[in-house]
Design a protein around this motif. Structure first.
Motif, PDB file in Angstrom:
ATOM      1  N   MET A 159       0.824  -1.200   0.000  1.00 18.17           N
ATOM      2  CA  MET A 159       0.000   0.000   0.000  1.00 18.17           C
ATOM      3  C   MET A 159       0.862   1.256   0.000  1.00 18.17           C
ATOM      4  N   VAL A 173      -3.871   8.275  -0.630  1.00 20.28           N
ATOM      5  CA  VAL A 173      -4.001   7.347   0.496  1.00 20.28           C
ATOM      6  C   VAL A 173      -5.320   6.598   0.444  1.00 20.28           C
ATOM      7  N   CYS A 205      -5.311   2.643  -0.637  1.00 18.19           N
ATOM      8  CA  CYS A 205      -5.572   1.771   0.509  1.00 18.19           C
ATOM      9  C   CYS A 205      -6.851   0.972   0.301  1.00 18.19           C
TER      10      CYS A 205
END
Length: 334
Positions: A114, A165, A169
């Motif tokens: 990630m 992010v 993710c």
């Protein structure tokens, strides 16, 4: 497009990643000592150079008040993402490929995957913001000073990182279960991106930003050529002025050409292998990924070493002049 699978499994008769787990351990790839040494030196040297260059850029922009501008704030965002790529992603990726063993467990494998996707997306997003900033400065100079403020740039940078992010993710969490099912032994770090999500990932984090970067730079380049032609045709630009205008035109063409060509050169070759299974082409995928990581090392050179202020700040940092009182107020822009 076939699913992307990163698998370290090697042929039989090779040492195990975990010698005590005879029945469940993956097998270690044994390169000749000279080959392994060269690979380690090359990859870790590139990682170290990436960290040092971006750290110099971060210290320069953060310390000297003259450099606290909207443009440099975006440059700072790019430097942070590239610094973390060199500090975390490059060393772990190199160790995993060379030994074909992941020693940090499945949870940290997911975190590492990630993180690598987030940082790469943030780096590309920062390059897009820099392109937009230069477009506003060159093509719409009257609106630039009123619309491009520190607060708005901070919001844009925050949005860039937040999107990187949240999107990456969520994508990795969705595919995490499939990756765990594909793990066949201890010491393996598997990343699976299926057909629909793979194309969405390619479009959102690569094709769309690159297309916008190219479009913006083409307009900036066209505006720069137009401005230099006007300088040559004006009466004040006679003789010496015309020579200066030609030099400015060449310099603008060189800077924009190098930025675009190097960025595309480091990123686009990976597209040729997007429809192949990574488990069958692990070496190709490794060097494709490292070609993209190379851009993190070149970014501070392309976006900062072209400018004299960066060379001045490097001298002040290396000679420890920044430790003196009021050094942050030093004049680095001439």
């Amino acid at each position: 497009m076939s699913p992307l699978l990163r698998s370290p499994l090697a042929g039989s008769g090779q040492d195990l990643c975990y010698p005590l787990l005879l029945n469940t351990s993956c097998r270690r790839t044994l390169h000749p000592r000279s080959t392994a040494s060269v690979l380690y030196v090359l990859t870790f040297s590139l990682a170290l150079l990436t960290v040092l260059l971006n750290l110099l850029l971060i210290v320069s922009i953060s310390h000297f008040r003259q450099l606290h501008t909207p443009t440099n704030l975006v440059l700072l965002s790019l430097a942070y993402s590239d610094l973390l790529i060199g500090l975390v992603v490059m060393p772990l990726e190199a160790q995993y490929f060379i030994s074909s063993c992941w020693f940090l467990g499945p949870w940290l494998c997911s975190v590492f995957s990630m993180l690598s996707f987030v940082l790469t997306s943030a780096s590309v997003g920062s390059i897009l913001l820099i392109s937009l900033d230069r477009y506003m400065a060159v093509c719409q100079p009257l609106r630039y000073t009123s619309e491009v403020t520190l607060v708005r740039v901070q919001l844009a940078v925050g949005l860039c990182w937040s999107c990187a992010v949240v999107y990456n993710c969520s994508l990795m969490i969705v595919n995490m279960r499939e990756a765990r099912r594909r793990m066949s032994c201890q010491g393996e770090c598997v990343v699976v991106v299926g057909v629909p999500s793979g194309w969405v990932e390619l479009l959102v984090t690569f094709l769309a930003p690159i297309s916008m970067v190219v479009a913006l730079y083409l307009q900036v380049f066209g505006a720069a050529l137009s401005q230099t032609r006007k300088m040559r045709s004006s009466r004040a630009a006679a003789a010496v002025g015309g020579t200066l205008a030609r030099r400015l035109e060449l310099k603008a063409a060189l800077r924009l050409g190098v930025v675009v060509v190097v960025f595309l050169g480091c990123s686009c070759p990976t597209l040729a292998f997007m429809d192949q299974d990574m488990s069958e082409n692990i070496t190709i995928w490794f060097w494709g990924a490292w070609l993209m990581y190379l851009n993190s090392c070149l970014n501070p050179l392309l976006y900062a070493l072209f400018y004299p202020w960066f060379r001045r700040t490097i001298r002040l940092i290396v000679t420890l002049q920044i430790l003196k009182p009021n050094s942050s107020r030093a004049t680095v822009l001439h």
